[in-house]
Design a protein around this motif. Structure first.
Motif, PDB file in Angstrom:
ATOM      1  N   LEU A 120    -114.474  16.403 -96.589  1.00  0.00           N
ATOM      2  CA  LEU A 120    -114.899  15.965 -97.921  1.00  0.00           C
ATOM      3  C   LEU A 120    -113.954  16.485 -98.999  1.00  0.00           C
ATOM      4  O   LEU A 120    -113.625  15.771 -99.942  1.00  0.00           O
ATOM      5  N   VAL A 121    -113.525  17.728 -98.849  1.00  0.00           N
ATOM      6  CA  VAL A 121    -112.607  18.322 -99.824  1.00  0.00           C
ATOM      7  C   VAL A 121    -111.286  17.562 -99.844  1.00  0.00           C
ATOM      8  O   VAL A 121    -110.746  17.257-100.910  1.00  0.00           O
ATOM      9  N   ILE A 122    -110.779  17.215 -98.681  1.00  0.00           N
ATOM     10  CA  ILE A 122    -109.535  16.446 -98.611  1.00  0.00           C
ATOM     11  C   ILE A 122    -109.713  15.096 -99.296  1.00  0.00           C
ATOM     12  O   ILE A 122    -108.860  14.658-100.060  1.00  0.00           O
ATOM     13  N   ARG A 123    -110.839  14.458 -99.070  1.00  0.00           N
ATOM     14  CA  ARG A 123    -111.127  13.176 -99.717  1.00  0.00           C
ATOM     15  C   ARG A 123    -111.242  13.348-101.236  1.00  0.00           C
ATOM     16  O   ARG A 123    -110.778  12.503-102.005  1.00  0.00           O
ATOM     17  N   LEU A 124    -111.827  14.463-101.667  1.00  0.00           N
ATOM     18  CA  LEU A 124    -111.959  14.755-103.094  1.00  0.00           C
ATOM     19  C   LEU A 124    -110.602  14.844-103.772  1.00  0.00           C
ATOM     20  O   LEU A 124    -110.415  14.360-104.884  1.00  0.00           O
ATOM     21  N   LEU A 125    -109.644  15.436-103.105  1.00  0.00           N
ATOM     22  CA  LEU A 125    -108.347  15.700-103.722  1.00  0.00           C
ATOM     23  C   LEU A 125    -107.365  14.534-103.610  1.00  0.00           C
ATOM     24  O   LEU A 125    -106.328  14.540-104.275  1.00  0.00           O
ATOM     25  N   MET A 126    -107.675  13.533-102.780  1.00  0.00           N
ATOM     26  CA  MET A 126    -106.786  12.373-102.663  1.00  0.00           C
ATOM     27  C   MET A 126    -106.792  11.589-103.972  1.00  0.00           C
ATOM     28  O   MET A 126    -107.827  11.446-104.617  1.00  0.00           O
TER      29      MET A 126
END
Length: 133
Positions: A120-126
């Protein structure tokens, strides 16, 4: 207290751990040491997954003895995460704007393991997708 979290986060959690019963005047429950420790584990995982691009979250107590985190990176997305006092699954809401459109997407759900939090964090930062012309 020596902790591997950024100083501001450790201080905020320490202050929240000191809140008494009825801290809001409406019967709020104090935050247990177990909830604080779980919050620290969640923060460690989120910060590790996001690396240097991960902003520090806003942290607030919830009246039921849980904690709420909110991340708003520069890309315009928003991740809200609830750590329930019951020890149950984390609850999240991820808001992703769509550039040049009024409405974005909202994804909500629960997280049973910290690996899913990292995703989720990776998706947040994309960066958001640009519309096709």
């Amino acid at each position: 207290m020596n902790d591997d979290l950024p100083e501001g986060l450790t201080e905020r959690l320490d202050r929240l751990a000191q809140l008494p019963q009825n801290w809001d005047g409406y019967g709020a429950i104090c935050i247990s040491p177990q909830t604080i420790e779980r919050a620290k584990s969640v923060l460690r995982e989120a910060l590790a997954a996001g690396g240097e691009d991960m902003p520090l979250p806003f942290i607030a107590p919830s009246p039921d003895g849980g904690l709420e985190f909110e991340w708003t990176p520069a890309c315009g997305k928003e991740l809200m995460l609830e750590i329930p006092a019951t020890g149950g699954p984390l609850v999240y809401l991820l808001v992703e704007p769509i550039i040049f459109q009024e409405k974005g997407t909202k994804t909500e759900g629960t997280i049973d393991d910290l690996h899913t939090l990292g995703e989720l964090v990776i998706r947040l930062l994309m960066l958001p997708d640009l519309p096709t012309v």
